[in-house]
Design a protein around this motif. Structure first.
Motif, PDB file in Angstrom:
ATOM      1  N   LEU A  20       0.821  -1.209   0.000  1.00  0.00           N
ATOM      2  CA  LEU A  20       0.000   0.000   0.000  1.00  0.00           C
ATOM      3  C   LEU A  20       0.857   1.263   0.000  1.00  0.00           C
ATOM      4  CD1 LEU A  20      -2.745  -1.054   2.597  1.00  0.00           C
ATOM      5  CD2 LEU A  20      -3.069  -0.742   0.147  1.00  0.00           C
ATOM      6  N   PHE A  21       2.052   1.186   0.568  1.00  0.00           N
ATOM      7  CA  PHE A  21       2.922   2.358   0.645  1.00  0.00           C
ATOM      8  C   PHE A  21       3.605   2.670  -0.686  1.00  0.00           C
ATOM      9  CE2 PHE A  21       2.427   1.001   5.006  1.00  0.00           C
ATOM     10  CZ  PHE A  21       2.249   2.211   5.688  1.00  0.00           C
ATOM     11  N   SER A  22       3.485   1.758  -1.646  1.00  0.00           N
ATOM     12  CA  SER A  22       4.050   2.028  -2.971  1.00  0.00           C
ATOM     13  C   SER A  22       3.095   2.832  -3.841  1.00  0.00           C
ATOM     14  CB  SER A  22       4.409   0.706  -3.669  1.00  0.00           C
ATOM     15  OG  SER A  22       3.238  -0.078  -3.888  1.00  0.00           O
ATOM     16  N   LEU A  23       1.840   2.956  -3.398  1.00  0.00           N
ATOM     17  CA  LEU A  23       0.853   3.711  -4.163  1.00  0.00           C
ATOM     18  C   LEU A  23       0.992   5.201  -3.902  1.00  0.00           C
ATOM     19  CD1 LEU A  23      -2.286   1.456  -3.491  1.00  0.00           C
ATOM     20  CD2 LEU A  23      -0.769   1.389  -5.487  1.00  0.00           C
ATOM     21  N   GLU A  24       0.698   6.006  -4.920  1.00  0.00           N
ATOM     22  CA  GLU A  24       0.678   7.452  -4.762  1.00  0.00           C
ATOM     23  C   GLU A  24      -0.521   7.864  -3.909  1.00  0.00           C
ATOM     24  OE1 GLU A  24       2.846   9.666  -5.675  1.00  0.00           O
ATOM     25  OE2 GLU A  24       4.180   8.218  -6.674  1.00  0.00           O
ATOM     26  N   ASP A  25      -0.363   8.949  -3.134  1.00  0.00           N
ATOM     27  CA  ASP A  25      -1.454   9.428  -2.283  1.00  0.00           C
ATOM     28  C   ASP A  25      -2.674   9.793  -3.112  1.00  0.00           C
ATOM     29  OD1 ASP A  25       0.094   9.165   0.038  1.00  0.00           O
ATOM     30  OD2 ASP A  25       0.995  11.147  -0.257  1.00  0.00           O
ATOM     31  N   GLY A  26      -2.467  10.392  -4.268  1.00  0.00           N
ATOM     32  CA  GLY A  26      -3.589  10.795  -5.117  1.00  0.00           C
ATOM     33  C   GLY A  26      -4.371   9.616  -5.656  1.00  0.00           C
ATOM     34  N   GLU A  27      -3.700   8.455  -5.803  1.00  0.00           N
ATOM     35  CA  GLU A  27      -4.358   7.250  -6.340  1.00  0.00           C
ATOM     36  C   GLU A  27      -5.434   6.742  -5.398  1.00  0.00           C
ATOM     37  OE1 GLU A  27      -2.327   3.767  -8.435  1.00  0.00           O
ATOM     38  OE2 GLU A  27      -0.622   4.988  -7.822  1.00  0.00           O
ATOM     39  N   ILE A  28      -5.199   6.852  -4.103  1.00  0.00           N
ATOM     40  CA  ILE A  28      -6.098   6.232  -3.123  1.00  0.00           C
ATOM     41  C   ILE A  28      -6.960   7.243  -2.384  1.00  0.00           C
ATOM     42  CG2 ILE A  28      -4.571   4.244  -2.803  1.00  0.00           C
ATOM     43  CD1 ILE A  28      -3.534   5.569  -0.251  1.00  0.00           C
ATOM     44  N   GLU A  29      -6.811   8.539  -2.682  1.00  0.00           N
ATOM     45  CA  GLU A  29      -7.532   9.551  -1.900  1.00  0.00           C
ATOM     46  C   GLU A  29      -9.039   9.360  -1.960  1.00  0.00           C
ATOM     47  OE1 GLU A  29      -8.268  14.400  -1.734  1.00  0.00           O
ATOM     48  OE2 GLU A  29      -6.831  13.556  -3.158  1.00  0.00           O
ATOM     49  N   ASP A  30      -9.584   9.000  -3.098  1.00  0.00           N
ATOM     50  CA  ASP A  30     -11.038   8.907  -3.246  1.00  0.00           C
ATOM     51  C   ASP A  30     -11.646   7.763  -2.446  1.00  0.00           C
ATOM     52  OD1 ASP A  30     -10.978  11.082  -4.889  1.00  0.00           O
ATOM     53  OD2 ASP A  30     -10.862   9.905  -6.743  1.00  0.00           O
ATOM     54  N   CYS A  31     -10.853   6.755  -2.134  1.00  0.00           N
ATOM     55  CA  CYS A  31     -11.428   5.563  -1.486  1.00  0.00           C
ATOM     56  C   CYS A  31     -11.091   5.465  -0.006  1.00  0.00           C
ATOM     57  CB  CYS A  31     -10.953   4.293  -2.204  1.00  0.00           C
ATOM     58  SG  CYS A  31      -9.189   3.977  -2.041  1.00  0.00           S
ATOM     59  N   LEU A  32     -10.548   6.514   0.582  1.00  0.00           N
ATOM     60  CA  LEU A  32     -10.117   6.422   1.978  1.00  0.00           C
ATOM     61  C   LEU A  32     -11.282   6.247   2.939  1.00  0.00           C
ATOM     62  CD1 LEU A  32      -7.271   9.123   2.062  1.00  0.00           C
ATOM     63  CD2 LEU A  32      -7.067   6.645   1.831  1.00  0.00           C
ATOM     64  N   SER A  33     -12.400   6.952   2.719  1.00  0.00           N
ATOM     65  CA  SER A  33     -13.562   6.824   3.617  1.00  0.00           C
ATOM     66  C   SER A  33     -14.122   5.412   3.570  1.00  0.00           C
ATOM     67  CB  SER A  33     -14.639   7.832   3.227  1.00  0.00           C
ATOM     68  OG  SER A  33     -14.221   9.152   3.488  1.00  0.00           O
ATOM     69  N   GLU A  34     -14.175   4.851   2.369  1.00  0.00           N
ATOM     70  CA  GLU A  34     -14.696   3.479   2.234  1.00  0.00           C
ATOM     71  C   GLU A  34     -13.770   2.493   2.943  1.00  0.00           C
ATOM     72  OE1 GLU A  34     -16.209   0.399  -1.301  1.00  0.00           O
ATOM     73  OE2 GLU A  34     -15.352   2.364  -1.819  1.00  0.00           O
TER      74      GLU A  34
END
Length: 827
Positions: A20-34
């Motif tokens: 998970l730490f290899s992903l960019e912050d912008g890639e996962i921002e939309d799904c953080l609440s879920e």
């Protein structure tokens, strides 16, 4: 939700969680609440507490999510989901299971806390978080509570209204031991005072348990309560009084008591004697003490008379900064109860610019008013039931004439207090250069002012007889002195008296214009050889010593154990003004005495204080009060005159201003003695009743010190190798103090060779190296100065540093005493 999050959370795949730490912050921002909702479901499952794999997956995912929220600054977007997961932890056990071992849900709460509460300046986020954070305070986990308290304190600064509705819970948490939250209470108090009012007694009771920061926050809260709702603290006066003995609290607590006294003066009545004692010990608090006496005095005429007597006594003796407060309180009381001064109190304030003179006139008027009151009461008992109502105009004129005559006699009496030659009805004065012209103008103004004063008496008498209030007002100019300060008057002294105060003017002229034939002050004159006057009539110092003999002896019995009496004192001029060069020696002068042929020297910038101390110690040795003609007093007076500046008090006047020196002055003397390491070399002997040197006080150690080759102290010290302060390079050496030498070896062991030596007889001084202000504890480093070099040494702790300092100082004194004895023998 991102595919990798779905895999890790859906299958609890710990092996892929690190990806998970290899992903960019912008890639996962939309799904953080879920993702947070999935984590909440996992953490609330029944087997979560026993499933280590699930716990590890949740911890890694939460760390990745909170990191992404910080980096993308999307806390407001995902705040609701994050707070929801945070709140779910409250439904589970948060108490530590073992030593420093948090439960799984306590770990989740701790990881989320900082991510949420570090946004204390975002109102939308804090509106969601504060109610949950307050609930965590009540769950008993100290680490969580400490973290919450830290962030809530910041939130209270930024948005206090968010915390106001939780004031009760916050106050309860403080009382349970969460003292960090004390800093929140002053912020929420204006919005929700009632919960704090209900628990104010418990908050006060916990003061001894608080550290310095906690006390300051509690004191700030008490100040706010006293300003807004002082009656709430009326029942807490005994508790507040108990904290006055703490120097760190006394000033603020007294300020609180001043506010309480304005609203509930009766609650302070029983504590006035204790407050007076506090004012005597700490003169800086007298302003507060005076205000409390003024407030209590407003409750009744008896209390007013008692308070007025105390305030007037202060006016004559206290420093200039308190005079304005004292006069305001005196004026309030005399305005409220005009009969205390016999109806003529307002004119007194215009009689002089000298506060001592005003105090003297007020005291006399109080005494006269008391006597008149007693006479009137006696006359009332003898009066018939019906009085003659047909008083004539002649009777009014007769009463007026009596008042004017009494006033004139009073003015003449006060002028006549100065010594007068038998051949002249007026006081004989000695004039300094240029004084004659000034005195002539003063005499003209005095005659004119006397006429105005008599006119004021006439007007007041007519108005009072007609039932009208006289119109004399106490203006700010009257309080501060009606004339400007003379350029010759030192700052802090009272200005020159105006013509309306003949007593003060005469005393000032005589004091400032010493003659060859007459003493410079009426109080400096001893009994006359042929005049037949007793010391009571002519010697101010004798009268003062007589009236306070017991108090002086009691004071000196304690002071003598804390401050030594100098054997010699010399006054010298320096760039800083007059200084006192004091010498101390050992009276026992035993075989190994450190100061039988020499003395310990001290240079003090407080010559006046030392002269006062020496006078009191001299009086304590005599069963009879000392007079100005006593030989020892004459010597002290000569020292005083060497220090005297133009416009300052004469010797006898200064010595009678107060019975004993103020505590802060005595503390400053002790601090100076400590700074020069006096107490390393001298100690008070109860058996001898005097200060003896170290050797005479400890004869068992004298043989050790004087035995050749026998070390007085030895051990490791660090020596500073580089002289610059900003370079800290220390080398450990082994030091041995024996005989006339301080030896040290280059290595760390006493068995290593290559010795170096410091000859103690060549040591000029040993001084403590001051630590930086932020460092705690006593300094560990000290510096030894010789005639050619200096050495900076450091002990392992403060205790060892004190031992080394004392031993080195004793050995240095011993070496120099030995040299003095040898020189004396040779001569």
């Amino acid at each position: 939700m991102h595919q990798l999050f779905s895999l890790v959370l859906g299958q609890r795949d710990l092996s892929r969680a690190g990806d998970l730490f290899s992903l960019e912050d912008g890639e996962i921002e939309d799904c953080l609440s879920e993702a947070l909702e999935h984590i909440k479901a996992i953490s609330c499952s029944q087997d979560y507490l026993t499933n280590d794999n699930d716990q590890a997956v949740v911890e890694i995912c939460i760390t990745r999510i909170t990191t992404a929220i910080r980096e993308t600054q999307s806390i407001e977007r995902h705040g609701a989901a994050l707070v929801s997961l945070w709140e779910s932890c409250l439904e589970h056990n948060l108490q530590p299971q073992g030593k420093d071992e948090d439960t799984p849900h306590a770990k989740i709460a701790s990881d989320i806390t900082s991510c949420i509460l570090q946004n204390y300046n975002r109102p939308l986020v804090m509106a969601l978080a504060v109610p949950v954070a307050v609930r965590f305070l009540q769950r008993g986990n100290r680490e969580l509570s400490r973290n919450m308290s830290s962030y809530l304190s910041l939130a209270a600064i930024a948005k206090a209204e968010l915390l106001a509705e939780h004031t009760e819970a916050i106050t309860c948490s403080v009382l349970e031991g969460n003292h960090m939250l004390l800093r929140v209470l002053p912020s929420v108090y204006p919005l929700q005072p009632q919960p704090i009012h209900q628990r104010i007694a418990h908050l006060l009771a916990m003061t001894p348990q608080l550290d310095a920061a906690g006390r300051q926050h509690l004191l700030r809260l008490l100040q706010m309560v006293a300003e807004e709702h002082p009656l709430v603290l009326g029942s807490q006066v005994p508790c507040l009084m108990s904290y006055l003995s703490d120097p760190a609290l006394s000033d603020t607590v007294l300020g609180v008591l001043v506010d309480v006294s304005q609203a509930s003066p009766a609650s302070l009545t029983a504590f006035l004697p204790r407050l007076r004692g506090m004012g005597q010990q700490q003169s800086a608090l007298l302003g507060h003490v005076a205000k409390i006496h003024g407030a209590v005095g407003m409750t009744s005429e008896d209390e007013a008379r008692s308070s007025l007597l105390y305030l007037v006594s202060l006016l004559a003796s206290m420093e200039h900064s308190v005079h304005h407060t004292l006069l305001l309180e005196i004026r309030r009381l005399t305005d409220r109860y005009g009969g205390l001064l016999g109806g003529g109190g307002k004119d007194i304030y215009r009689m002089s610019n000298s506060f001592t003179a005003i105090a003297r006139l007020l005291a006399r008027r109080l005494e006269a008013a008391g006597a008149c009151r007693s006479e009137e009461e006696a006359e009332d008992l003898c009066k018939p039931s019906e009085a003659d109502s047909g008083g004539s105009v002649g009777e009014d004129d007769q009463r007026l004439a009596v008042k004017i005559q009494a006033f004139e006699e009073k003015m003449v009496e006060e002028v006549a207090e100065a010594p007068a030659d038998d051949s002249s009805p007026a006081p004989q004065r000695r004039y300094s250069l240029g004084q004659a012209a000034r005195d002539e103008r003063r005499e003209m103004r005095f005659n004119r002012s006397k006429s105005l004063a008599l006119h004021a008496v006439r007007s007041r008498s007519i108005n009072s007889d007609n039932g009208q209030e006289d119109g004399v007002e106490l203006t700010s100019e009257a309080l501060q002195g009606e004339g400007p300060h003379s350029p010759d008057t030192p700052e802090g002294e009272a200005p020159s008296p105006t013509p309306l105060d003949p007593t003060s003017a005469t005393e000032l002229l005589i004091t400032q214009s010493p003659s060859d034939q007459e003493p410079s002050d009426p109080g400096d004159r001893g009994p006359r050889d042929g005049g037949g006057d007793s010391p009571q009539d002519t010697d101010r110092l004798w009268t003062h010593m007589r009236d306070n003999l017991d108090a002086i002896k009691a004071f000196c019995a304690e002071m003598a154990k804390q401050i030594p009496a100098p054997e010699h004192c010399v006054i010298e001029d320096s760039s800083r003004g007059c200084v006192a060069k004091l010498s101390f020696s050992c009276p026992l002068k035993g075989h190994y005495c450190l100061y039988s042929k020499s003395s310990f020297s001290l240079c003090s910038c407080q010559p006046h204080l030392w002269i006062h101390i020496m006078l009191l110690l001299q009086q304590s040795k005599s069963s009879e009060p000392l007079s100005c003609q006593h030989e020892a007093v004459q010597r002290l007076k000569a020292l005083w005159e060497r220090t005297q500046l133009k416009g300052s008090h004469s010797f006898s006047l200064a010595m009678t201003q107060s019975v004993t020196p103020h505590k802060k002055d005595l503390d400053s003397v002790q601090i100076q003695l400590e700074d020069v390491r006096f107490f390393d070399l001298f100690g008070y002997s109860e058996e001898e009743g005097s200060w003896l040197c170290f050797m005479c006080n400890n004869p068992e150690k004298a043989t050790v010190v004087n035995q050749d080759g026998q070390p007085l102290i030895e051990g490791k010290l660090k020596e500073k190798q580089v002289r610059w302060k900003f370079i800290k390079r220390w080398k450990t050496r082994y030091f041995t103090l024996a005989g006339n030498q301080l030896l040290f070896r280059k290595g760390k062991s006493k068995d290593e060779l290559d010795d170096s030596t410091i000859e103690l007889s060549k040591v000029q001084s040993v001084k403590v190296v001051a630590k930086k202000r932020r460092d705690r504890g006593l300094p560990r480093a000290f510096e030894i100065f010789t005639d050619s070099k200096s050495y900076v040494l450091k002990a392992q702790d403060e205790k060892h540093a004190e031992e080394w300092l004392q031993c080195i100082n004793v050995a240095v004194a011993q070496a120099k005493e030995r040299e003095n004895r040898e020189a004396t023998t040779y001569l």
